[in-house]
Design a protein around this motif. Structure first.
Motif, mmCIF file in Angstrom:
data_model
loop_
_atom_site.group_PDB
_atom_site.id
_atom_site.type_symbol
_atom_site.label_atom_id
_atom_site.label_comp_id
_atom_site.label_asym_id
_atom_site.label_seq_id
_atom_site.Cartn_x
_atom_site.Cartn_y
_atom_site.Cartn_z
ATOM 1 N N LEU A 177 -3.145 6.630 -3.732
ATOM 2 C CA LEU A 177 -1.729 6.681 -3.374
ATOM 3 C C LEU A 177 -1.212 8.078 -3.645
ATOM 4 O O LEU A 177 -1.731 8.789 -4.518
ATOM 5 N N THR A 205 0.571 4.377 2.201
ATOM 6 C CA THR A 205 0.857 3.338 1.203
ATOM 7 C C THR A 205 0.619 1.944 1.789
ATOM 8 O O THR A 205 0.069 1.064 1.116
ATOM 9 N N ILE A 228 2.968 -7.784 -2.118
ATOM 10 C CA ILE A 228 1.603 -8.249 -1.793
ATOM 11 C C ILE A 228 1.095 -9.176 -2.894
ATOM 12 O O ILE A 228 1.678 -9.262 -3.941
ATOM 13 N N MET A 253 -5.686 -1.486 -5.311
ATOM 14 C CA MET A 253 -5.320 -1.280 -3.902
ATOM 15 C C MET A 253 -6.209 -2.149 -3.019
ATOM 16 O O MET A 253 -7.399 -1.856 -2.864
ATOM 17 N N PRO A 254 -5.649 -3.206 -2.443
ATOM 18 C CA PRO A 254 -6.475 -4.079 -1.607
ATOM 19 C C PRO A 254 -6.911 -3.453 -0.280
ATOM 20 O O PRO A 254 -7.837 -3.935 0.359
ATOM 21 N N GLY A 255 -6.249 -2.368 0.140
ATOM 22 C CA GLY A 255 -6.557 -1.768 1.439
ATOM 23 C C GLY A 255 -7.646 -0.726 1.396
ATOM 24 O O GLY A 255 -8.447 -0.665 0.455
ATOM 25 N N GLN A 256 -7.678 0.128 2.408
ATOM 26 C CA GLN A 256 -8.762 1.111 2.545
ATOM 27 C C GLN A 256 -8.414 2.519 2.069
ATOM 28 O O GLN A 256 -9.299 3.351 1.932
ATOM 29 N N ALA A 257 -7.130 2.818 1.858
ATOM 30 C CA ALA A 257 -6.783 4.172 1.420
ATOM 31 C C ALA A 257 -7.436 4.439 0.065
ATOM 32 O O ALA A 257 -7.541 3.537 -0.774
ATOM 33 N N PHE A 278 4.124 -2.857 -2.774
ATOM 34 C CA PHE A 278 3.236 -3.347 -3.836
ATOM 35 C C PHE A 278 3.836 -4.533 -4.580
ATOM 36 O O PHE A 278 3.109 -5.295 -5.218
ATOM 37 N N ASP A 296 -1.463 1.220 4.080
ATOM 38 C CA ASP A 296 -2.927 1.114 4.131
ATOM 39 C C ASP A 296 -3.459 0.710 2.751
ATOM 40 O O ASP A 296 -4.221 -0.265 2.612
ATOM 41 N N ALA A 297 -3.009 1.418 1.703
ATOM 42 C CA ALA A 297 -3.475 1.111 0.343
ATOM 43 C C ALA A 297 -3.147 -0.323 -0.046
ATOM 44 O O ALA A 297 -3.928 -0.998 -0.723
ATOM 45 N N ALA A 298 -1.989 -0.794 0.398
ATOM 46 C CA ALA A 298 -1.541 -2.143 0.024
ATOM 47 C C ALA A 298 -2.190 -3.220 0.887
ATOM 48 O O ALA A 298 -1.933 -4.404 0.702
ATOM 49 N N GLY A 299 -3.025 -2.790 1.831
ATOM 50 C CA GLY A 299 -3.741 -3.756 2.664
ATOM 51 C C GLY A 299 -2.899 -4.378 3.760
ATOM 52 O O GLY A 299 -3.170 -5.488 4.201
ATOM 53 N N TYR A 359 -2.018 -2.575 -13.764
ATOM 54 C CA TYR A 359 -0.662 -2.328 -14.302
ATOM 55 C C TYR A 359 0.179 -3.593 -14.406
ATOM 56 O O TYR A 359 1.122 -3.644 -15.192
ATOM 57 N N HIS A 413 -7.422 3.486 9.693
ATOM 58 C CA HIS A 413 -7.709 2.229 8.978
ATOM 59 C C HIS A 413 -6.870 1.056 9.450
ATOM 60 O O HIS A 413 -7.287 -0.087 9.351
ATOM 61 N N ILE A 467 6.009 2.951 -8.211
ATOM 62 C CA ILE A 467 5.536 1.573 -8.410
ATOM 63 C C ILE A 467 5.480 1.257 -9.907
ATOM 64 O O ILE A 467 5.948 0.207 -10.356
#
Lengths: 246, 246
Positions: free
Chosen positions: B232, A122, A246, B225-229, A243, A124-127, B189, A155, B240
């Motif tokens: 989620l 998570t 950010i 998602m700003p990251g690389q994953a 989330f 990672d997904a959120a940067g 969202y 990552h 969320i």
């Protein structure tokens, strides 16, 4: 072509030991084609690839490959349905960065491998820029953690740290520490102004954050729950906060 | 006092069968003191309580109790560290409400028991009014689901439904359907205006929502998602969204 079919083969015995934390001094195992591809893309050092005969064509000739029987692959694998490939990867040497400036997640003594892996995924997904795990948090090279992490440790950096030293390091770098509690005495997470650089601490599933973290946090936050459940799963709580921040 | 020590005792054999979905026609098993207390408070029908001798004093004399040996309790239990009590509870008869007006979570073919339980617990925490699960979603009376649900099915109704019929029912009641996708073509969202009554659909871990739901949803939403994953965990995504929409 030589196919390793014996559990007593030295390479297999050495690799299988890596399923136990105490033997993961310099390497760990990953499983599946997706993680292997992520490892390669991230520049991780791939020491050995164990593959069944029918997966061999998916690998280039320069890879350090050993062909093994399906039974031997199942031995090295932790999952119910092995994916035909297991690889031995060098543990990264990660030194704490001198300068901390970014968004960081800190896991304090989180026990469940699924929770640990999911939270790193998570972040990672959120940067986020990095994750710090306390000494008592589940080992991130545990195969269950690796499975729920889905390659996110390739990552973003994940550091195992001594928490008091980390807190001091955050303070020196003027990175404010937010820590989550269940207490309504702390601030509603929707009402805090989060700066661009911060650390968020998630605590142990049963105990929450320690007194040490509660005392050293710049701000304690909680998620108000209008319903009847007593608490949220820690990985869900982390997702809501990451989330939101950010 | 009679202590049941034999696996071939009829009551034990009947109860143990309830670990398998096909036998859960009228009852299911719960484990642990906390869930038993939740069951009692919710008014669930407790058909039988199996307890080890040293837990007996925690029960009043009116409870339908059978004392069993620790080995028999372990037989009935699904967890690694049994808590000394397992109870057989009557499956609730839940008819779909005629009028739908509130906040609802819908799980479409979610496979993982932990994800299903965690999402129901999260909907409970967020004060949702009910959860609908599709026929192919993991059975909520599976002990793994029950463990991650932590008693939330005693707090809010959970209905197993035929999805097309449910969608029609939502439409008749003018409850708008929001469904989550990974696609960036759907709406962020954070940019949707959520009314006070709505249904949120979470899809299968691998496949996401079905074409049927995608076609019948009033609005498709995603979490940027700003990251690389790549994605989620579905329970984290649900957390969320649920806490963003309340």
């Amino acid at each position: 072509m030589e196919i390793i079919r014996s559990k007593s083969n030295q390479l297999i015995k050495q690799a299988k030991k890596l399923q136990q934390k105490k033997y993961r001094k310099t390497s760990y195992l990953i499983e599946g084609w997706h993680l292997l591809e992520e490892a390669r893309q991230s520049g991780a050092i791939i020491q050995q690839i164990f593959v069944t005969e029918d997966g061999l064509h998916q690998l280039d000739t320069k890879s350090p490959v050993k062909v093994v029987s399906p039974e031997i692959l199942a031995e090295l694998s932790d999952s119910v349905t092995p994916q035909g490939v297991v690889a031995q990867i060098a543990l990264p040497q990660q030194e704490l960065p001198q300068v901390l400036n970014g968004k960081y997640l800190v896991l304090e003594d989180v026990q469940d491998p699924g929770n640990v892996g999911t939270m790193i995924r998570t972040a990672d997904a959120a940067g986020f820029d990095g994750v710090f795990v306390s000494e008592k948090t589940a080992d991130i090279y545990n195969m269950k953690v690796l499975r729920s992490m889905q390659g996110s440790h390739f990552h973003l950096p994940v550091y195992r740290v001594n928490l008091p030293a980390l807190v001091e390091h955050f303070q020196t770098n003027q990175v404010p520490i937010y820590a989550t509690t269940l207490s309504k005495d702390s601030v509603d997470y929707k009402k805090v102004n989060i700066p661009s650089s911060f650390a968020l601490v998630m605590g142990n599933e049963g105990q929450g954050i320690s007194d040490f973290i509660a005392e050293h946090a710049d701000q304690l936050v909680h998620i108000p729950m209008p319903g009847q459940a007593e608490s949220l799963n820690v990985a869900v709580a982390a997702g809501i906060l990451l989330f939101s921040f950010i």
